[in-house]
Scaffold this motif. Structure first.
Motif, mmCIF file in Angstrom:
data_model
loop_
_atom_site.group_PDB
_atom_site.id
_atom_site.type_symbol
_atom_site.label_atom_id
_atom_site.label_comp_id
_atom_site.label_asym_id
_atom_site.label_seq_id
_atom_site.Cartn_x
_atom_site.Cartn_y
_atom_site.Cartn_z
ATOM 1 N N LEU A 19 0.832 -1.203 0.000
ATOM 2 C CA LEU A 19 0.000 0.000 0.000
ATOM 3 C C LEU A 19 0.867 1.253 0.000
ATOM 4 N N LYS A 20 1.914 1.252 0.811
ATOM 5 C CA LYS A 20 2.823 2.401 0.870
ATOM 6 C C LYS A 20 3.464 2.652 -0.497
ATOM 7 N N LEU A 21 3.901 1.589 -1.156
ATOM 8 C CA LEU A 21 4.535 1.737 -2.469
ATOM 9 C C LEU A 21 3.526 2.167 -3.531
ATOM 10 N N PHE A 22 2.318 1.602 -3.488
ATOM 11 C CA PHE A 22 1.294 1.987 -4.464
ATOM 12 C C PHE A 22 0.985 3.476 -4.354
ATOM 13 N N LEU A 23 0.942 3.987 -3.117
ATOM 14 C CA LEU A 23 0.655 5.405 -2.912
ATOM 15 C C LEU A 23 1.820 6.283 -3.351
ATOM 16 N N GLU A 24 3.040 5.818 -3.095
ATOM 17 C CA GLU A 24 4.221 6.620 -3.421
ATOM 18 C C GLU A 24 4.556 6.594 -4.912
ATOM 19 N N LYS A 25 4.459 5.410 -5.524
ATOM 20 C CA LYS A 25 4.923 5.247 -6.902
ATOM 21 C C LYS A 25 3.798 5.050 -7.910
ATOM 22 N N GLY A 26 2.609 4.694 -7.412
ATOM 23 C CA GLY A 26 1.534 4.292 -8.304
ATOM 24 C C GLY A 26 1.582 2.787 -8.512
ATOM 25 N N TYR A 27 0.424 2.197 -8.711
ATOM 26 C CA TYR A 27 0.350 0.739 -8.870
ATOM 27 C C TYR A 27 1.150 0.260 -10.073
ATOM 28 N N GLU A 28 0.962 0.912 -11.215
ATOM 29 C CA GLU A 28 1.616 0.463 -12.446
ATOM 30 C C GLU A 28 3.133 0.530 -12.345
ATOM 31 N N ASN A 29 3.639 1.496 -11.584
ATOM 32 C CA ASN A 29 5.085 1.693 -11.492
ATOM 33 C C ASN A 29 5.722 0.920 -10.346
ATOM 34 N N THR A 30 4.936 0.138 -9.640
ATOM 35 C CA THR A 30 5.456 -0.696 -8.557
ATOM 36 C C THR A 30 5.564 -2.136 -9.044
ATOM 37 N N THR A 31 6.721 -2.736 -8.888
ATOM 38 C CA THR A 31 6.925 -4.122 -9.300
ATOM 39 C C THR A 31 6.980 -5.033 -8.077
ATOM 40 N N ILE A 32 6.848 -6.322 -8.322
ATOM 41 C CA ILE A 32 7.010 -7.295 -7.240
ATOM 42 C C ILE A 32 8.396 -7.153 -6.615
ATOM 43 N N GLN A 33 9.403 -6.879 -7.449
ATOM 44 C CA GLN A 33 10.757 -6.716 -6.924
ATOM 45 C C GLN A 33 10.844 -5.505 -6.001
ATOM 46 N N ASP A 34 10.118 -4.433 -6.323
ATOM 47 C CA ASP A 34 10.080 -3.265 -5.435
ATOM 48 C C ASP A 34 9.544 -3.663 -4.057
ATOM 49 N N ILE A 35 8.498 -4.474 -4.062
ATOM 50 C CA ILE A 35 7.892 -4.916 -2.802
ATOM 51 C C ILE A 35 8.875 -5.784 -2.022
ATOM 52 N N ILE A 36 9.561 -6.685 -2.725
ATOM 53 C CA ILE A 36 10.560 -7.545 -2.079
ATOM 54 C C ILE A 36 11.666 -6.701 -1.456
ATOM 55 N N ASP A 37 12.159 -5.723 -2.215
ATOM 56 C CA ASP A 37 13.246 -4.873 -1.723
ATOM 57 C C ASP A 37 12.814 -4.089 -0.485
ATOM 58 N N ALA A 38 11.570 -3.597 -0.499
ATOM 59 C CA ALA A 38 11.085 -2.805 0.631
ATOM 60 C C ALA A 38 10.865 -3.669 1.867
ATOM 61 N N LEU A 39 10.474 -4.924 1.663
ATOM 62 C CA LEU A 39 10.272 -5.832 2.794
ATOM 63 C C LEU A 39 11.602 -6.225 3.433
ATOM 64 N N GLY A 40 12.615 -6.396 2.600
ATOM 65 C CA GLY A 40 13.953 -6.635 3.126
ATOM 66 C C GLY A 40 14.317 -8.078 3.378
ATOM 67 N N ASN A 41 13.442 -8.857 3.981
ATOM 68 C CA ASN A 41 13.826 -10.218 4.376
ATOM 69 C C ASN A 41 12.866 -11.284 3.863
ATOM 70 N N LEU A 42 12.152 -10.978 2.779
ATOM 71 C CA LEU A 42 11.262 -11.969 2.180
ATOM 72 C C LEU A 42 11.670 -12.216 0.733
ATOM 73 N N SER A 43 11.611 -13.457 0.314
ATOM 74 C CA SER A 43 11.953 -13.807 -1.060
ATOM 75 C C SER A 43 10.728 -13.683 -1.954
ATOM 76 N N LYS A 44 10.961 -13.728 -3.263
ATOM 77 C CA LYS A 44 9.847 -13.709 -4.200
ATOM 78 C C LYS A 44 8.952 -14.925 -3.983
ATOM 79 N N GLY A 45 9.577 -16.067 -3.675
ATOM 80 C CA GLY A 45 8.800 -17.277 -3.424
ATOM 81 C C GLY A 45 7.879 -17.133 -2.226
#
Length: 231
Positions: A19-45
């Motif tokens: 939600l934080k990334l969608f608000l900051e960057k927009g949904y279309e401009n947010t990737t799964i990798q962006d979410i992974i990077d922001a979480l820090g300790n979770l893998s794509k799997g």
């Protein structure tokens, strides 16, 4: 890989960060990798263990973070014993338009015409939850106290939800301020004909502000040279 002992906490973290990334960057401009990077300790799997796609994350964000907040606002208005039925109905729609977090989110969300699942999720939540639990009781209360005169309560509730979520939605129908005023004038006349003369000046002004904000966001998203990214 060790089994996650706290899946609810993991899901909550994914939704909060998304939600934080969608608000900051927009949904279309947010990737799964962006979410992974922001979480820090979770893998794509780990993310795909809970969500099949970015769109699934978007649906969960709407359902668990945004729509729940709208229902809390509705409940506060419905239980206010100082208001009659008409006043409650007007206050409910005004409160929804003034929900800044929801407004920010839907301005950052994808074009609903290209994301039908999001559009249907929003409408389904409104018709399944808001209609029978909030709108219909308020309409009946208005009939009882004389502030409303609605013959077909359930049908009027569905009509209100379709109009406010579809026909008056500037994310579906981008409109100029003049077009917004014409559309509101038509809706006001239409609803008055079925006993729902509830569009007051404050509600209309809030709608114009919301429409103008949505139109501005759309113009920015369509600016030359801006490239939308996928997953």
């Amino acid at each position: 890989m060790a089994r996650n002992k706290y899946p609810e906490e993991t899901v909550a973290r994914i939704l909060d960060v998304s939600l934080k990334l969608f608000l900051e960057k927009g949904y279309e401009n947010t990737t799964i990798q962006d979410i992974i990077d922001a979480l820090g300790n979770l893998s794509k799997g780990a993310i795909y263990h809970h969500f099949k796609s970015k769109e699934d994350i978007l649906e969960a964000v709407c359902d668990q973070r945004l729509f729940a907040g709208v229902e809390a606002l509705m409940n506060e208005v419905v239980t206010d014993k100082r208001l009659n039925g008409r006043e409650k109905l007007t206050r409910m729609f005004t409160a929804s338009l003034q929900n800044t977090e929801q407004g920010k989110f839907f301005s950052a969300a994808p074009d609903m015409t290209h994301t039908p699942r999001l559009m249907m999720l929003q409408l389904d939540s409104q018709i399944r939850e808001v209609g029978p639990n909030y709108l219909e009781p308020v309409l009946r209360e208005g009939n009882a106290d004389g502030s409303l005169h609605v013959e077909h309560v359930r049908e009027a509730s569905d009509l209100l939800l379709l109009i406010t979520n579809q026909y008056l939605n500037p994310l579906l129908y981008p409109m100029t301020p003049e077009e917004a005023r014409e559309r509101c004038s038509f809706v006001r006349q239409l609803l008055a004909g079925v006993g729902l003369d509830v569009f007051d000046g404050e509600m209309l002004e809030n709608f114009f502000v919301f429409s103008a904000h949505a139109a501005k966001k759309q113009r920015e998203s369509e600016a030359p040279g801006q490239k939308r990214r996928g997953m």
